[in-house]
Motif scaffolding. Sequence first.
Motif, PDB file in Angstrom:
ATOM      1  N   VAL A 130       1.706   7.016  12.053  1.00 11.32           N
ATOM      2  CA  VAL A 130       3.074   6.824  11.584  1.00 11.32           C
ATOM      3  C   VAL A 130       3.308   5.366  11.168  1.00 11.32           C
ATOM      4  O   VAL A 130       3.770   5.067  10.061  1.00 11.32           O
ATOM      5  N   ALA A 131       2.937   4.460  12.083  1.00 13.22           N
ATOM      6  CA  ALA A 131       3.177   3.040  11.839  1.00 13.22           C
ATOM      7  C   ALA A 131       2.278   2.518  10.724  1.00 13.22           C
ATOM      8  O   ALA A 131       2.726   1.739   9.877  1.00 13.22           O
ATOM      9  N   SER A 132       1.011   2.962  10.692  1.00 12.01           N
ATOM     10  CA  SER A 132       0.089   2.481   9.664  1.00 12.01           C
ATOM     11  C   SER A 132       0.536   2.922   8.282  1.00 12.01           C
ATOM     12  O   SER A 132       0.478   2.149   7.321  1.00 12.01           O
ATOM     13  N   THR A 133       0.982   4.170   8.163  1.00 16.03           N
ATOM     14  CA  THR A 133       1.432   4.675   6.868  1.00 16.03           C
ATOM     15  C   THR A 133       2.654   3.897   6.383  1.00 16.03           C
ATOM     16  O   THR A 133       2.705   3.437   5.243  1.00 16.03           O
ATOM     17  N   ALA A 134       3.629   3.728   7.280  1.00 16.01           N
ATOM     18  CA  ALA A 134       4.856   3.017   6.895  1.00 16.01           C
ATOM     19  C   ALA A 134       4.543   1.568   6.516  1.00 16.01           C
ATOM     20  O   ALA A 134       5.010   1.072   5.490  1.00 16.01           O
ATOM     21  N   TYR A 135       3.724   0.913   7.320  1.00 14.59           N
ATOM     22  CA  TYR A 135       3.371  -0.479   7.042  1.00 14.59           C
ATOM     23  C   TYR A 135       2.611  -0.585   5.718  1.00 14.59           C
ATOM     24  O   TYR A 135       2.880  -1.472   4.905  1.00 14.59           O
ATOM     25  N   GLY A 136       1.699   0.349   5.501  1.00 19.03           N
ATOM     26  CA  GLY A 136       0.921   0.351   4.252  1.00 19.03           C
ATOM     27  C   GLY A 136       1.807   0.523   3.026  1.00 19.03           C
ATOM     28  O   GLY A 136       1.546  -0.056   1.969  1.00 19.03           O
TER      29      GLY A 136
END
Length: 206
Positions: A130-136
């Motif tokens: 979740v966090a990696s996708t949003a940050y990316g």
Amino acid sequence: MEEGEDIEQPLTAIAEAFEELSKWMKKEAYHIHLDTFCEAASLISVLFRCLGLAFKFAELEYTAKLQGLLEASKTCPTLEDILELDVASDTVKTSGSYSRNLRRVRQGLDLVRAIFEQLLSTDDTSLKEVASTAYGQVCAPYHTWAVRTAVYAGMYTLPSREQLLMKLNETEQSAEKKMKRYIAASLPIVEYIDKLYLSRNITLDW
Ligand code: 1PZ
């Protein structure tokens, strides 16, 4: 709101503050007061504290930019004034300038929006994806390699979804409602901030 509720339930305070801000913006012919903006944006810091030590540097970065903007509010009453000032002195993108800090805080607000959207779209028990996708999507393109590496490494230390909800004092259902409210309220604000730059022919690739 019950007294103290915003401390016990940070998501309530965040949703309310951004709803107020977007209501004011529309009422005041699209002006945002810098001090009100800083106040709402500072509530986001509470979220960092739920993420653990790996993200302490992000919290410090974010609050430093916000502090700079709060300083600016003494001489620049609105967000627009900030742009005017930096355009006149050709310091829009200069490290530490008000307009640059505003751009960074705006990226933080939009990151929270993207994280909430990701959380709503899955029931994944881990926050890493979740966090990696949003940050990316929102921040990675504008961060240096060193920062991106540190952030992706930090993703392994995030609490679980359940732990996060517990720290926020929410259930899946109560959090869902408040996250939706923040998404709806923050979108027009972020859009408005982007327009401040675009209408002055400043591209947003930084
Ligand atoms: C529940 C899921 C949690 C996901 C956590 C994801 C956290 C990502 C944190 C990003 C950290 C970026 C830290 C450093 C960024 C710096 O490169 C820039 C430098 O700006 P410059 O000085 O060059 O103008 N600083 C910033 O962009 C300001 C900090 C923004 C951090 C916003 C994060 C808000 C999200 C919180 C989510 C709980």
